[in-house]
Design a protein around this motif. Sequence first.
Motif, PDB file in Angstrom:
ATOM      1  N   GLY A 254      37.253 -51.091  16.040  1.00  0.00           N
ATOM      2  CA  GLY A 254      38.516 -51.952  16.353  1.00  0.00           C
ATOM      3  C   GLY A 254      38.384 -53.170  16.424  1.00  0.00           C
ATOM      4  O   GLY A 254      39.400 -54.079  16.208  1.00  0.00           O
ATOM      5  N   VAL A 255      37.207 -53.730  16.983  1.00  0.00           N
ATOM      6  CA  VAL A 255      36.796 -55.088  17.094  1.00  0.00           C
ATOM      7  C   VAL A 255      36.699 -55.872  15.761  1.00  0.00           C
ATOM      8  O   VAL A 255      37.366 -57.123  15.574  1.00  0.00           O
ATOM      9  N   PHE A 256      36.321 -55.232  14.685  1.00  0.00           N
ATOM     10  CA  PHE A 256      35.739 -55.866  13.528  1.00  0.00           C
ATOM     11  C   PHE A 256      36.994 -55.485  12.429  1.00  0.00           C
ATOM     12  O   PHE A 256      36.962 -56.146  11.280  1.00  0.00           O
ATOM     13  N   PHE A 257      37.562 -54.386  12.504  1.00  0.00           N
ATOM     14  CA  PHE A 257      38.420 -54.088  11.523  1.00  0.00           C
ATOM     15  C   PHE A 257      40.056 -54.019  12.087  1.00  0.00           C
ATOM     16  O   PHE A 257      40.127 -53.341  13.202  1.00  0.00           O
ATOM     17  N   ASN A 258      40.870 -54.528  11.397  1.00  0.00           N
ATOM     18  CA  ASN A 258      42.205 -54.330  11.738  1.00  0.00           C
ATOM     19  C   ASN A 258      42.822 -53.019  11.523  1.00  0.00           C
ATOM     20  O   ASN A 258      42.852 -52.841  10.261  1.00  0.00           O
ATOM     21  N   ASP A 259      43.237 -52.076  12.411  1.00  0.00           N
ATOM     22  CA  ASP A 259      43.489 -50.846  12.120  1.00  0.00           C
ATOM     23  C   ASP A 259      44.844 -50.597  11.411  1.00  0.00           C
ATOM     24  O   ASP A 259      45.190 -49.549  10.969  1.00  0.00           O
ATOM     25  N   HIS A 260      45.257 -51.678  11.121  1.00  0.00           N
ATOM     26  CA  HIS A 260      46.633 -51.683  10.399  1.00  0.00           C
ATOM     27  C   HIS A 260      46.549 -52.213   8.931  1.00  0.00           C
ATOM     28  O   HIS A 260      47.486 -51.821   8.044  1.00  0.00           O
ATOM     29  N   HIS A 261      45.471 -52.882   8.596  1.00  0.00           N
ATOM     30  CA  HIS A 261      45.039 -53.213   7.367  1.00  0.00           C
ATOM     31  C   HIS A 261      43.633 -52.753   6.936  1.00  0.00           C
ATOM     32  O   HIS A 261      42.745 -53.864   6.973  1.00  0.00           O
ATOM     33  N   LEU A 262      43.395 -51.595   6.863  1.00  0.00           N
ATOM     34  CA  LEU A 262      41.948 -51.121   6.623  1.00  0.00           C
ATOM     35  C   LEU A 262      41.790 -51.127   5.031  1.00  0.00           C
ATOM     36  O   LEU A 262      42.523 -50.939   4.350  1.00  0.00           O
ATOM     37  N   PRO A 263      40.288 -51.490   4.705  1.00  0.00           N
ATOM     38  CA  PRO A 263      39.948 -51.386   3.456  1.00  0.00           C
ATOM     39  C   PRO A 263      40.092 -49.947   2.667  1.00  0.00           C
ATOM     40  O   PRO A 263      40.068 -49.004   3.372  1.00  0.00           O
ATOM     41  N   VAL A 264      40.509 -49.975   1.464  1.00  0.00           N
ATOM     42  CA  VAL A 264      40.905 -48.850   0.758  1.00  0.00           C
ATOM     43  C   VAL A 264      39.603 -48.006   0.599  1.00  0.00           C
ATOM     44  O   VAL A 264      39.400 -46.718   0.875  1.00  0.00           O
ATOM     45  N   ASP A 265      38.330 -48.457   0.671  1.00  0.00           N
ATOM     46  CA  ASP A 265      36.968 -47.745   0.371  1.00  0.00           C
ATOM     47  C   ASP A 265      36.376 -47.778   1.774  1.00  0.00           C
ATOM     48  O   ASP A 265      35.051 -47.780   1.896  1.00  0.00           O
ATOM     49  N   LEU A 266      37.226 -47.790   2.747  1.00  0.00           N
ATOM     50  CA  LEU A 266      36.580 -47.792   4.168  1.00  0.00           C
ATOM     51  C   LEU A 266      35.586 -46.482   4.527  1.00  0.00           C
ATOM     52  O   LEU A 266      34.487 -46.278   5.222  1.00  0.00           O
ATOM     53  N   LYS A 267      35.998 -45.295   3.977  1.00  0.00           N
ATOM     54  CA  LYS A 267      35.480 -44.112   4.143  1.00  0.00           C
ATOM     55  C   LYS A 267      33.985 -44.279   3.639  1.00  0.00           C
ATOM     56  O   LYS A 267      32.975 -43.389   4.258  1.00  0.00           O
ATOM     57  N   MET A 268      33.828 -44.750   2.314  1.00  0.00           N
ATOM     58  CA  MET A 268      32.547 -44.690   1.558  1.00  0.00           C
ATOM     59  C   MET A 268      31.832 -45.748   2.337  1.00  0.00           C
ATOM     60  O   MET A 268      30.546 -45.738   2.192  1.00  0.00           O
TER      61      MET A 268
END
Length: 475
Positions: A254-268
Amino acid sequence: MKNTKYISWPVLGLMAFVNVIGFDDIIYNFKNQGLGVITTWVILFALYVVPYGLMVDQLGSTFSSSGGGLSSWVRETSGDTLGYFTAWTYWAASIPYVVDTTNSVVVAFGWLINGNNSMEEHMSNAMFALLTFLVFVIFILLQNHIKNSLQVLNVLGGGAMFIMTILFVVLTVINLAHGTHIASAPLHLSTFTPKIDLHFFSTLGLLIYATSGSELVAPYVTRMRNPKRDFPKSIMMLTIMAGFLTIFGSFSLGVFFNDHHLPVDLKMNGSYYAFDYVGRHIGLGHSMLFLFSIAQLLYMFALLALLLDSMTRMLILDTGKRFMPRQLLKLNRNGRPINGYILTSALCAGILLMGVFLPDMNEIFNWLLNLNGIVSPYVTCWIFFAFMQLRKNSQKYKSAYVFIKNDRAAYLVALWCFMITFVAATFGILPQDVPPSSFTYWQELAMNIATPGLLLALGCVMPAITRRQHKKLNQ
């Protein structure tokens, strides 16, 4: 020299850790629930993961001389037929897990070679599937020729992943101390409160998938010096490591990623983005990215080794001649059921072929991952079923370790865990990462139903083939 044959409890704990959880599991569930997943993790560990581990402790301690793990527990408490179906469903559920793990190996090589996610942009679905299958086959061949590969890979892979996770948390704290802005700020109580809706329930299966699997190391309990004393130590070690990883790892993301605007490919690709961010923010360039890519490869190789060895042992070597065709019982010179590996390879190829028809490489990855959130929890239900059967007949089964002295209370806790697991698996059938009512949504929904159904049907066919073989031999 004789002592080298034993597996120590820390090594078994690392083997369990490799199978149960990795940094990617934190990424997957952070993508699904944002920082609210921290609360979900805390509740899940308190009301589910800890009781789960303690039940596995008692089952493993009670049947410490049985080499089949979960299938042995069900067979001992409920008979050979249910023992076979436990082994088959566990093995079948491991097929998507193996494919997903091998996919992750290909992705890791892409990041290690390119230093970015460009492989996703230039590789076709068919090529991704082909490379995944080639990696899988090559790994099987190598594993069969390297002695003691299982223990070595699990110590290296499990240790490397845990160290990298601790390092990520420590570097996150250093970044915050140097004034790094929290991407998910402002942080309020509502930030850590999961949103309870249909999407939340559809993601529970992936949370259970991320924290289950400690029973997979049970077949190795017979290779411990004192299994009744040491196996519970391994499970507690696993629980502590997994708790640290999930809670502190999720906050660090949560420090490095905005949990309201996550990358589409975050899981991969999220794990690689995360280590690249944390390294660059403290002036280390891309070194952390490449270090994590190496650790990830070691971890995935260790997971593949454990999966292929233990799932095949459970199915082929523990179900006996009554249920399995004689061709699948054939062992090679290293004592491994080679035809079982061939069957595993064929089914993995079939699942990969299904994924080729999805829109892109990222969607293939997500679908395979979410498929694990369906089949894995359904199979986990067998653990609680076996424990309930054990506590119904507690006078018959003696153990050095007992989870909750009162049989009725222990039974109700197991029933609670069974119900949560079954409901989570059922909701997991709903696709998570595509727009509802889109063509891909209905396509994935059909695949989510068909894949487990076909694997289960094949399990029903095997005993019929075996009976026919026995009939011919007796004529």
